[in-house]
Design an enzyme around this catalytic site. Structure first.
Site, mmCIF file in Angstrom:
data_model
loop_
_atom_site.group_PDB
_atom_site.id
_atom_site.type_symbol
_atom_site.label_atom_id
_atom_site.label_comp_id
_atom_site.label_asym_id
_atom_site.label_seq_id
_atom_site.Cartn_x
_atom_site.Cartn_y
_atom_site.Cartn_z
ATOM 1 N N TYR A 48 0.852 -1.209 0.000
ATOM 2 C CA TYR A 48 0.000 0.000 0.000
ATOM 3 C C TYR A 48 0.875 1.241 0.000
ATOM 4 O O TYR A 48 0.724 2.131 -0.849
ATOM 5 C CB TYR A 48 -0.917 0.004 1.239
ATOM 6 C CG TYR A 48 -1.576 1.332 1.475
ATOM 7 C CD1 TYR A 48 -1.129 2.212 2.468
ATOM 8 C CD2 TYR A 48 -2.641 1.747 0.679
ATOM 9 C CE1 TYR A 48 -1.722 3.446 2.668
ATOM 10 C CE2 TYR A 48 -3.240 2.980 0.881
ATOM 11 C CZ TYR A 48 -2.783 3.821 1.885
ATOM 12 O OH TYR A 48 -3.373 5.056 2.070
HETATM 13 N N1 LIG Z 1 -8.586 7.117 6.051
HETATM 14 C C1 LIG Z 1 -7.287 7.188 6.297
HETATM 15 O O1 LIG Z 1 -6.821 7.015 7.444
HETATM 16 C C2 LIG Z 1 -6.312 7.502 5.173
HETATM 17 C C3 LIG Z 1 -4.992 7.790 5.517
HETATM 18 C C4 LIG Z 1 -4.082 8.082 4.498
HETATM 19 C C5 LIG Z 1 -4.491 8.109 3.175
HETATM 20 N N2 LIG Z 1 -5.781 7.822 2.872
HETATM 21 C C6 LIG Z 1 -6.159 7.880 1.445
HETATM 22 O O2 LIG Z 1 -7.272 8.767 1.312
HETATM 23 C C7 LIG Z 1 -8.106 8.321 0.221
HETATM 24 C C8 LIG Z 1 -9.524 8.112 0.726
HETATM 25 O O3 LIG Z 1 -9.451 7.140 1.736
HETATM 26 P P1 LIG Z 1 -10.746 6.689 2.599
HETATM 27 O O4 LIG Z 1 -10.268 6.507 3.981
HETATM 28 O O5 LIG Z 1 -11.872 7.600 2.318
HETATM 29 O O6 LIG Z 1 -11.010 5.243 1.981
HETATM 30 P P2 LIG Z 1 -12.355 4.599 1.394
HETATM 31 O O7 LIG Z 1 -11.994 3.199 1.018
HETATM 32 O O8 LIG Z 1 -13.469 4.842 2.314
HETATM 33 O O9 LIG Z 1 -12.609 5.473 0.057
HETATM 34 C C9 LIG Z 1 -12.064 5.129 -1.198
HETATM 35 C C10 LIG Z 1 -13.234 5.072 -2.192
HETATM 36 O O10 LIG Z 1 -12.702 4.873 -3.496
HETATM 37 C C11 LIG Z 1 -13.490 3.900 -4.172
HETATM 38 N N3 LIG Z 1 -12.602 3.257 -5.149
HETATM 39 C C12 LIG Z 1 -11.558 2.436 -4.878
HETATM 40 N N4 LIG Z 1 -10.990 2.048 -6.037
HETATM 41 C C13 LIG Z 1 -11.691 2.637 -7.053
HETATM 42 C C14 LIG Z 1 -11.601 2.612 -8.466
HETATM 43 N N5 LIG Z 1 -10.676 1.880 -9.080
HETATM 44 N N6 LIG Z 1 -12.487 3.328 -9.192
HETATM 45 C C15 LIG Z 1 -13.450 4.065 -8.566
HETATM 46 N N7 LIG Z 1 -13.605 4.119 -7.228
HETATM 47 C C16 LIG Z 1 -12.716 3.413 -6.482
HETATM 48 C C17 LIG Z 1 -14.003 2.952 -3.089
HETATM 49 O O11 LIG Z 1 -15.206 2.314 -3.455
HETATM 50 C C18 LIG Z 1 -14.185 3.899 -1.891
HETATM 51 O O12 LIG Z 1 -15.513 4.348 -1.795
HETATM 52 C C19 LIG Z 1 -7.441 7.046 -0.310
HETATM 53 O O13 LIG Z 1 -6.600 7.410 -1.408
HETATM 54 C C20 LIG Z 1 -6.590 6.566 0.868
HETATM 55 O O14 LIG Z 1 -5.476 5.800 0.440
HETATM 56 C C21 LIG Z 1 -6.709 7.514 3.825
HETATM 57 O O1 LIG Z 2 -2.104 7.107 7.699
HETATM 58 C C1 LIG Z 2 -2.135 6.309 6.751
HETATM 59 O O2 LIG Z 2 -1.626 6.540 5.663
HETATM 60 C C2 LIG Z 2 -2.798 4.969 6.970
HETATM 61 O O3 LIG Z 2 -3.832 5.164 7.898
HETATM 62 C C3 LIG Z 2 -4.558 3.983 8.180
HETATM 63 O O4 LIG Z 2 -3.673 2.925 8.514
HETATM 64 P P1 LIG Z 2 -3.274 2.690 10.081
HETATM 65 O O5 LIG Z 2 -2.632 3.902 10.629
HETATM 66 O O6 LIG Z 2 -2.538 1.419 10.168
HETATM 67 O O7 LIG Z 2 -4.708 2.587 10.749
HETATM 68 P P2 LIG Z 2 -5.434 1.290 11.419
HETATM 69 O O8 LIG Z 2 -5.402 0.158 10.472
HETATM 70 O O9 LIG Z 2 -6.733 1.780 11.879
HETATM 71 O O10 LIG Z 2 -4.492 0.956 12.670
HETATM 72 C C4 LIG Z 2 -4.360 1.948 13.709
HETATM 73 C C5 LIG Z 2 -3.368 1.428 14.704
HETATM 74 O O11 LIG Z 2 -3.913 0.281 15.369
HETATM 75 C C6 LIG Z 2 -2.993 -0.815 15.290
HETATM 76 N N1 LIG Z 2 -3.793 -2.039 15.241
HETATM 77 C C7 LIG Z 2 -4.487 -2.363 14.108
HETATM 78 C C8 LIG Z 2 -5.272 -3.487 14.079
HETATM 79 C C9 LIG Z 2 -5.348 -4.319 15.230
HETATM 80 O O12 LIG Z 2 -6.025 -5.360 15.277
HETATM 81 N N2 LIG Z 2 -4.642 -3.958 16.353
HETATM 82 C C10 LIG Z 2 -3.871 -2.830 16.380
HETATM 83 O O13 LIG Z 2 -3.247 -2.528 17.399
HETATM 84 C C11 LIG Z 2 -2.167 -0.536 14.037
HETATM 85 O O14 LIG Z 2 -0.886 -1.142 14.128
HETATM 86 C C12 LIG Z 2 -2.064 0.974 14.062
HETATM 87 O O15 LIG Z 2 -0.994 1.363 14.904
HETATM 88 C C13 LIG Z 2 -5.340 3.582 6.947
HETATM 89 O O16 LIG Z 2 -6.025 2.356 7.199
HETATM 90 C C14 LIG Z 2 -4.440 3.357 5.784
HETATM 91 O O17 LIG Z 2 -5.302 3.457 4.610
HETATM 92 C C15 LIG Z 2 -3.293 4.334 5.661
HETATM 93 O O18 LIG Z 2 -3.701 5.291 4.730
#
Ligand SMILES: NC(=O)c1ccc[n+]([C@@H]2O[C@H](COP(=O)([O-])OP(=O)(O)OC[C@H]3O[C@@H](n4cnc5c(N)ncnc54)[C@H](O)[C@@H]3O)[C@@H](O)[C@H]2O)c1
Ligand SMILES: O=C(O)[C@H]1O[C@H](OP(=O)(O)OP(=O)(O)OC[C@H]2O[C@@H](n3ccc(=O)[nH]c3=O)[C@H](O)[C@@H]2O)[C@H](O)[C@@H](O)[C@H]1O
EC number: 5.1.3.6
Length: 341
Positions: A152
C-alpha cells in the site's frame, strides 16, 4: 470551482464532497462502490450526499471512456482524487487491487486530465505510510520516503513519483496530501478505531499490537473535519495547470503536504478512551505487531501545511472519538436510515 471527487462514496470523499457543496462549489462524484468493505455503508453515504444535491457516477477510474465522457460533459476546474485501495494489511491478501486502483487507476486519470482542455488542477491523497520505517520524528515532507513497509505504502509513494512526471511533461498542477490515520463519523470499518468499537460492544476480544521489545504502537490520529479543511485549503491554493490538450505551456505547481495532528497517541490509549465512552471494558490481547506492513508509529510535522494551506487541526482524539461513537451508535443501533438524515 467545479470539482470531480473520485472516491466520493468513501469516508474522506463523502465529507469533502459535502463540504464543497455546502460552500457553493459544483461537485460530481465518481466511485465504483467496490466491496472492500460493506458497500451498504457507501450507499448510505451516497444517499446522504444526494440529499444535499451531490450525485455520484458509478464507475471505475480505469474506465477511460467514462472519464473522457465526464470531461466532455463537465468542465472540471479541479479534481479531488481520493479513489484508491486503502488499508495497509489487506495488501497481503489482494495485491492486485492496489495496482488496479492506486497505480493503473491513477495513471488513467492523469492521462484524461492531461488531454482535457482546459486541464484541471489536481489534489490527490497520498499517505503517511510513505514514511515507512523512518525513525526521525516528527516526519517532514523532505524526509526519506524510499523504505515503504507495505505494498500500500509503495503504491502511494509510486503515485507521488507518477505525479511528478505528469507535472514535468504535461504541466499538470498537482498537490499530494499525506493524510495521517483519519477517523470520524461515516468512517471505515476496516480501521482499528471502528472495529475496536464494534468488538468492544459485542464483548469480542481485540488485539492491541506492540512493537519489538514491548514498545507501544502509536498513531498521529487526525479527525476527519481537520482533514477536510486541509483538502479545501489545497484546492483553494492550487494553481492552474499550464498545459492544454496534453501540451505543456510552462512550469506547473507540484506540492506535497503532511496533514496530521502532531500528537501521536498509543493505540492502548485509544482503547482506554473507547472503553470510557462506550462504558464497556474491552477484552484485550496484547500481541507483537505481526509483519503485516504496519509501522510502529507515525508523527506529522505539519508546519509546511500550516504555512502554505492555513491548515490548523483543532480536534483532539478524545473529542473526535466522542463524535465517532455518537454516530456509530445512532447508525448501527438507531437504524441506518436515522443516521443518514
Ligand atoms: N482514512 C485514512 O486514514 C487515510 C490515511 C491516508 C491516506 N488515505 C487515502 O485517502 C483516500 C480516501 O481514503 P478513505 O479513507 O476515504 O477510503 P475509502 O476506502 O473509504 O474510500 C475510497 C473510495 O474509493 C473507491 N474506489 C476504490 N478504487 C476505485 C476505483 N478503481 N475506481 C473508482 N472508485 C474506487 C471505493 O469504493 C471507496 O468508496 C485514499 O486514497 C486513501 O489511500 C486515507
Ligand atoms: O495514515 C495512513 O496513511 C494509513 O492510515 C490507516 O492505517 P493505520 O494507521 O494502520 O490505521 P489502522 O489500520 O486503523 O491501525 C491503527 C493502529 O492500530 C494498530 N492495530 C491495528 C489493528 C489491530 O487489530 N490492532 C492494532 O493494534 C495498528 O498497528 C495501528 O498502529 C489507513 O487504514 C491506511 O489506509 C493508511 O492510509
Amino acid at each position: 470551482m467545479t470539482v470531480l471527487v473520485t472516491g466520493a462514496a468513501g469516508f474522506v470523499g463523502t465529507h469533502v464532497s459535502s463540504a464543497l457543496k455546502r460552500r457553493g462549489d459544483g461537485v460530481i462524484g465518481l466511485d465504483n462502490f467496490n466491496d472492500y468493505y460493506d458497500p451498504s455503508l457507501k450507499r448510505a453515504r451516497q444517499a446522504l450526499l444526494e440529499r444535499s444535491g451531490v450525485f455520484i457516477v458509478e464507475g471505475d477510474i480505469n474506465d477511460v471512456e467514462l472519464l473522457r465522457k465526464l470531461f466532455k460533459i463537465v468542465t472540471f476546474t479541479h479534481v479531488m482524487h481520493l479513489a484508491a485501495q486503502a488499508g495497509v494489511r489487506y495488501a497481503m491478501e489482494n495485491p492486485s487491487s492496489y495496482v488496479h486502483s492506486n497505480i493503473a487507476g491513477l495513471v488513467n486519470l492523469l492521462e484524461v486530465c492531461k488531454a482535457a482542455n482546459p486541464q484541471p488542477a489536481i489534489v490527490w491523497a497520498s499517505s503517511s505510510s510513505v514514511y515507512g520505517l523512518n525513525t526521525k520524528v516528527p516526519f517532514s515532507e523532505k524526509d526519506r520516503t524510499d523504505q515503504p513497509a507495505s505494498l500500500y505504502a509503495a503504491t502511494k509513494k509510486a503515485g507521488e513519483e507518477i505525479a511528478h512526471t505528469y507535472n514535468h511533461i504535461y504541466g499538470l498542477s498537482l498537490t499530494g496530501l499525506r493524510f495521517f490515520t483519519v477517523y470520524g463519523p461515516w468512517g471505515r470499518p476496516d480501521m482499528a478505531y471502528f472495529f475496536f468499537t464494534k468488538d468492544i460492544l459485542k464483548g469480542k476480544s481485540i488485539s492491541i499490537f506492540e512493537s519489538a521489545n514491548h514498545g507501544t504502537v502509536a498513531r498521529d490520529f487526525t479527525y476527519i473535519d481537520d482533514i477536510v479543511k486541509g483538502c479545501l485549503g489545497a484546492l483553494d491554493t492550487a494553481e492552474k495547470s499550464t498545459g492544454t490538450g496534453g501540451k505543456k505551456r510552462g512550469p506547473a505547481q507540484l506540492r506535497v503536504f503532511n496533514l496530521g495532528n502532531t500528537s501521536p497517541v498509543p493505540v492502548s490509549d485509544l482503547v482506554s478512551i473507547l472503553e470510557r465512552q462506550l462504558k464497556v471494558k474491552a477484552k484485550k490481547n496484547v500481541i507483537k505487531m505481526p509483519r503485516n506492513g504496519d509501522v510502529p508509529f507515525t508523527h506529522a510535522n505539519i508546519s509546511l501545511a500550516q504555512r502554505e494551506l492555513g491548515y490548523k487541526p483543532t480536534t483532539d482524539l478524545q473529542t473526535g472519538l466522542k463524535k465517532f461513537v455518537r454516530w456509530y451508535l445512532s447508525y448501527y443501533s438507531g437504524g441506518k436510515k436515522a443516521a443518514a438524515r
